[in-house]
Scaffold this motif. Sequence first.
Motif: not given
Length: 222
Positions: A88-115
């Motif tokens: 499921l993580a992959e199913a959710l990540a893949e379309p976002l990765a596909h979209l993000a690949a068309k945009h400038p690449k950030p230098e760092l990816l930060l996940p929203m932290p959970l308490h």
Amino acid sequence: MHAFFPRHCALCAAPSLDRPLCAACDADLPRHSIPVCPICALPALDGHVCGSCLRHPPAFGHTLAAFSYGFPIDRLLQAFKYAGSLALAEALAEPLAHLAAKHPKPELLLPMPLHPARLKERGFNQALEIARPISRRLDIPLAADACRRTRDTPSQAGLKWQQRRGNVRGAFACDLDLTGKKVAILDDVMTTGSTLDELSRVLLKRGAAEVSAWVVARTLKE
Ligand SMILES: [Zn+2]
Ligand SMILES: [Zn+2]
């Protein structure tokens, strides 16, 4: 090993070869393909910056949303939150990765932290698990533990925009020196954007040159 076996669709369990979803389910997903404001990813005429972002620009400068929040993405996200399956993580990540690949690449990816209390309850941070395959796919370093949620904020559901803002104020801390860095925050769902806005503020204070919000799904209306 699993590469030698046919995979099954995370939504309907039909064979899906090497894909997280079968072709039929994939085609049914509510892709966020309408013209949207580049800052907040809400529908905007001709894809211009919307009035709300012009009046009150958020701390993040850009939002990428793979989907509009709705069926069956809501089900997938819920199932993922409770089951935490890698498929499921992959199913959710893949379309976002596909979209993000068309945009400038950030230098760092930060996940929203959970308490820590929520992390203990659930056993994993859904934002981090979605960020992992995106980080691998796009070759962007992942700062898994750089930021912390210092306050266990009550659920944002049912709060008005102003309340949401107050609700998350001072909820984050970050130890990284981000001087001059372009970073992207990864989260599962963006509703009002107040949580992403608050974390973005913290990252800008740590020196970030630019903060983008990358989300699997964007709520279109309350
Ligand atoms: Zn399917
Ligand atoms: Zn906007």
